[in-house]
Design a protein around this motif. Structure first.
Motif, PDB file in Angstrom:
ATOM      1  N   GLY A 160      83.068  22.654  94.365  1.00  0.00           N
ATOM      2  CA  GLY A 160      83.511  21.394  93.772  1.00  0.00           C
ATOM      3  C   GLY A 160      84.672  20.724  94.461  1.00  0.00           C
ATOM      4  N   GLU A 161      85.208  21.323  95.548  1.00  0.00           N
ATOM      5  CA  GLU A 161      86.404  20.724  96.152  1.00  0.00           C
ATOM      6  C   GLU A 161      86.106  19.401  96.852  1.00  0.00           C
ATOM      7  N   TYR A 221      91.902  15.676  96.343  1.00  0.00           N
ATOM      8  CA  TYR A 221      92.507  15.202  97.594  1.00  0.00           C
ATOM      9  C   TYR A 221      93.426  16.269  98.171  1.00  0.00           C
ATOM     10  N   SER A 222      93.594  16.226  99.473  1.00  0.00           N
ATOM     11  CA  SER A 222      94.620  17.073 100.081  1.00  0.00           C
ATOM     12  C   SER A 222      95.962  16.371  99.947  1.00  0.00           C
ATOM     13  N   ALA A 223      97.033  17.155  99.866  1.00  0.00           N
ATOM     14  CA  ALA A 223      98.372  16.559  99.799  1.00  0.00           C
ATOM     15  C   ALA A 223      98.658  15.769 101.068  1.00  0.00           C
ATOM     16  N   LYS A 224      98.148  16.256 102.207  1.00  0.00           N
ATOM     17  CA  LYS A 224      98.380  15.541 103.465  1.00  0.00           C
ATOM     18  C   LYS A 224      97.825  14.126 103.395  1.00  0.00           C
ATOM     19  N   VAL A 249      96.693  17.764  88.462  1.00  0.00           N
ATOM     20  CA  VAL A 249      97.015  19.143  88.825  1.00  0.00           C
ATOM     21  C   VAL A 249      97.287  19.206  90.323  1.00  0.00           C
ATOM     22  N   ILE A 250      98.420  19.788  90.678  1.00  0.00           N
ATOM     23  CA  ILE A 250      98.764  19.992  92.085  1.00  0.00           C
ATOM     24  C   ILE A 250      98.714  21.485  92.362  1.00  0.00           C
ATOM     25  N   LEU A 251      97.954  21.870  93.364  1.00  0.00           N
ATOM     26  CA  LEU A 251      97.820  23.285  93.729  1.00  0.00           C
ATOM     27  C   LEU A 251      98.799  23.587  94.860  1.00  0.00           C
ATOM     28  N   GLY A 252      99.774  24.434  94.575  1.00  0.00           N
ATOM     29  CA  GLY A 252     100.842  24.723  95.522  1.00  0.00           C
ATOM     30  C   GLY A 252     102.180  24.350  94.910  1.00  0.00           C
ATOM     31  N   GLN A 253     103.223  25.087  95.285  1.00  0.00           N
ATOM     32  CA  GLN A 253     104.535  24.870  94.675  1.00  0.00           C
ATOM     33  C   GLN A 253     105.644  24.723  95.714  1.00  0.00           C
ATOM     34  N   VAL A 282      91.427  23.643  82.810  1.00  0.00           N
ATOM     35  CA  VAL A 282      92.400  22.581  82.540  1.00  0.00           C
ATOM     36  C   VAL A 282      91.738  21.241  82.821  1.00  0.00           C
ATOM     37  N   GLU A 283      91.647  20.391  81.805  1.00  0.00           N
ATOM     38  CA  GLU A 283      91.072  19.064  81.999  1.00  0.00           C
ATOM     39  C   GLU A 283      92.026  18.209  82.824  1.00  0.00           C
ATOM     40  N   CYS A 284      91.487  17.509  83.811  1.00  0.00           N
ATOM     41  CA  CYS A 284      92.313  16.658  84.669  1.00  0.00           C
ATOM     42  C   CYS A 284      91.412  15.734  85.469  1.00  0.00           C
ATOM     43  N   GLY A 285      91.940  14.602  85.872  1.00  0.00           N
ATOM     44  CA  GLY A 285      91.158  13.664  86.661  1.00  0.00           C
ATOM     45  C   GLY A 285      91.582  13.603  88.112  1.00  0.00           C
ATOM     46  N   LEU A 286      92.741  14.178  88.403  1.00  0.00           N
ATOM     47  CA  LEU A 286      93.288  14.151  89.760  1.00  0.00           C
ATOM     48  C   LEU A 286      93.711  15.564  90.143  1.00  0.00           C
ATOM     49  N   ILE A 287      93.197  16.047  91.264  1.00  0.00           N
ATOM     50  CA  ILE A 287      93.545  17.388  91.762  1.00  0.00           C
ATOM     51  C   ILE A 287      94.004  17.233  93.205  1.00  0.00           C
ATOM     52  N   ILE A 288      95.200  17.700  93.501  1.00  0.00           N
ATOM     53  CA  ILE A 288      95.762  17.565  94.846  1.00  0.00           C
ATOM     54  C   ILE A 288      96.067  18.957  95.391  1.00  0.00           C
ATOM     55  N   SER A 289      95.457  19.256  96.518  1.00  0.00           N
ATOM     56  CA  SER A 289      95.647  20.562  97.149  1.00  0.00           C
ATOM     57  C   SER A 289      96.828  20.502  98.111  1.00  0.00           C
ATOM     58  N   SER A 290      97.881  21.229  97.771  1.00  0.00           N
ATOM     59  CA  SER A 290      99.074  21.267  98.613  1.00  0.00           C
ATOM     60  C   SER A 290      99.314  22.697  99.096  1.00  0.00           C
ATOM     61  N   ILE A 291      98.280  23.245  99.766  1.00  0.00           N
ATOM     62  CA  ILE A 291      98.357  24.646 100.204  1.00  0.00           C
ATOM     63  C   ILE A 291      98.610  24.755 101.704  1.00  0.00           C
ATOM     64  N   GLY A 292      98.944  23.622 102.332  1.00  0.00           N
ATOM     65  CA  GLY A 292      99.342  23.699 103.734  1.00  0.00           C
ATOM     66  C   GLY A 292      98.529  22.828 104.666  1.00  0.00           C
ATOM     67  N   TYR A 293      99.207  22.348 105.701  1.00  0.00           N
ATOM     68  CA  TYR A 293      98.560  21.601 106.774  1.00  0.00           C
ATOM     69  C   TYR A 293      97.979  22.615 107.774  1.00  0.00           C
TER      70      TYR A 293
END
Length: 488
Positions: free
Chosen positions: A147-148, A154-157, A182-186, A347-358
């Motif tokens: 599903g990604e 979206y990617s954070a980049k 939801v943002i994945l990565g801290q 977790v219900e959400c409409g926006l998912i941003i992957s911030s796991i690295g460039y």
């Protein structure tokens, strides 16, 4: 190096200072300097922080070296322009130093040149004594979950590139229509994204955020941002400065799960000071969230969670939720490892941003590349099994650290290069044509390079447009528009 060799090298540099004082010597002068010890010519690929810091140190450490910086875009500065958050203008002050480097008499900037496509690395090696690859990390690390690829993920980049005016991301149009993101990565980038999503418009209006992003955020329905990490509070990757900005963001309040901080207070006494201060601030924020408040917008960390699947809406057109696997920790401190428990939560959400690295990408088939580490294999910046080839920045060590880390790393590469000149490992005895060999190739191939004075025309237009809008700058978003301004 013994004393006599040091003396000879210093004498040689003194002579070269006279012979190579011009960045573009005449034909007569070039013939005079086409002798052993002629002006070393170095090409730097990438006009971001790594490229400019490498060039800066080379120019400072060697009185005769000539440096040409090649950049894919018509505009310089890389992630300082396209990665630094718009509400962090103080971080962008380093542009002043980079401008001094670009305007140095022995340095030239060549924008709008895509190395690996417009000109090959081998062709650059033929034209220069040394080539330094400093082109950063333009790729995204994949989540590797079903599903990604759904709309709304979206990617954070790319998301950061969208609000910062990166031409390749100008048409992103992120879905901001739902309450929870939801943002994945801290890490710091994750907190930058969270802050931009929740910042009051009055703050953003005074930055160089792009107008399309500003308009999209004005209409945004995002009111809640969860920042998810696979490990615990003691392993969170952001800095205290970024966390403090979230805690103090007007109109927002933290929303933490107090149970996730169980035992953390007792562990404080054994933590190094920076980690202790960061954790204390997190605990304070967690306590504040339990006290409630009337803020319209909320943000919070979620720990011990890893993405398992992006769940689609019934029509399968977009993301509607994310399934998170619940982890437990094995070990402690920085070395603690997240282990799946088998439990999940949605977790219900409409926006998912992957911030796991460039992630860096290969630039040219002839250049060694480690696909597993996504770096160019090197030793102190010297590319392995490739004489005269060097690397600096993220493509050298991976996408970690802050601008100061990149500065030190780039200085190390420059020192390796200078040392190789001094010891003779890098042969600079034969004359090289540098950009005078490359520019005709580019023009023949229909590529019109952008000089630094051309960039200043773009800069002037952006500042003028920004002033009219009450902002420090309004960035051009289209390469064709940039080129038109540059060559006007």
């Amino acid at each position: 190096m013994n004393t006599s060799r040091v003396f000879v090298f210093k004498q040689l540099k003194s002579l070269l200072r006279v012979k190579c004082s011009s960045a573009a010597p005449s034909n007569d002068l070039r013939r005079l300097t086409a002798t052993p010890g002629s002006c070393p010519k170095v090409c730097v690929v990438g006009g971001g922080p790594a490229g400019f810091y490498t060039a800066q140190h080379l120019l400072k450490a060697h009185p005769a070296v000539q440096v040409d910086i090649y950049e894919r875009l018509p505009v310089p500065f890389g992630l300082v322009r396209f990665g630094v958050a718009p509400d962090h203008p103080e971080v962008k002050n380093v542009i002043n130093t980079f401008t001094q480097t670009a305007q140095h008499e022995r340095c030239s900037f060549h924008g709008n040149v895509n190395v690996g496509k417009d000109v090959s690395v081998q062709e650059l090696q033929q034209a220069y004594h040394a080539v330094v690859l400093s082109y950063g990390a333009e790729g995204n690390r994949s989540l590797g979950v079903p599903g990604e690829n759904l709309s709304g993920v979206y990617s954070a980049k790319d998301f950061v590139g969208w609000y910062n005016g990166l031409p390749s991301n100008k048409d992103l149009k992120p879905d901001l229509s739902r309450e929870t993101a939801v943002i994945l990565g801290q890490g710091n980038v994750a907190l930058d994204v969270a802050r931009i999503l929740l910042s009051p418009l009055d703050i953003l209006k005074e930055t160089d955020i792009t107008q399309p992003a500003l308009e999209a955020l004005a209409a945004s329905r995002v009111r809640r941002v969860l920042i998810v990490g696979r490990r615990g509070p003691l392993q969170v990757a952001c800095t205290i400065k970024e966390l403090r900005e979230m805690v103090n963001l007007p109109g927002t309040m933290p929303e933490m799960v107090t149970a996730e901080f169980q035992g953390i207070a007792e562990a404080l006494k054994d933590l190094p000071r920076p980690r202790k201060r960061l954790t204390e601030l997190m605990l304070k924020a967690a306590q504040g969230s339990s006290e409630g408040g009337g803020a319209e917008k909320r943000w919070g960390f979620r720990f011990l969670r890893s993405p398992v699947e992006i769940l689609p809406a019934p029509d399968v057109s977009r993301a509607a939720a994310i399934r998170l696997g619940i982890n437990r920790l094995e070990g402690s401190g920085e070395g603690a490892r997240a282990v799946p428990t088998g439990e999940v939560e949605d977790v219900e959400c409409g926006l998912i941003i992957s911030s796991i690295g460039y992630q860096s990408l290969p630039i040219d088939p002839t250049v060694p590349f480690d696909p597993r580490k996504a770096i160019i294999p090197n030793k102190m910046g010297r590319v392995q099994q490739a004489a005269g080839l060097y690397c600096s920045g993220w493509v050298k060590r991976g996408p970690t650290g802050v601008i100061a880390t990149t500065m030190n790393d780039s200085f190390d590469t420059a020192r390796s290069l200078i040392q190789d000149m001094e010891t003779g490992e890098l042969d600079t005895s034969a004359a090289k044509m540098g950009s005078q060999a490359v520019t005709p190739l580019l023009l023949k191939r229909g590529v019109n390079p952008v000089s630094f004075s051309d960039w200043k025309k773009i800069d002037t237009e952006e500042m003028k447009s920004g002033k009219a809008a009450g902002k420090p700058r309004e960035k051009m978003l289209d390469v064709a528009e940039m080129l038109k301004a540059a060559h006007s």
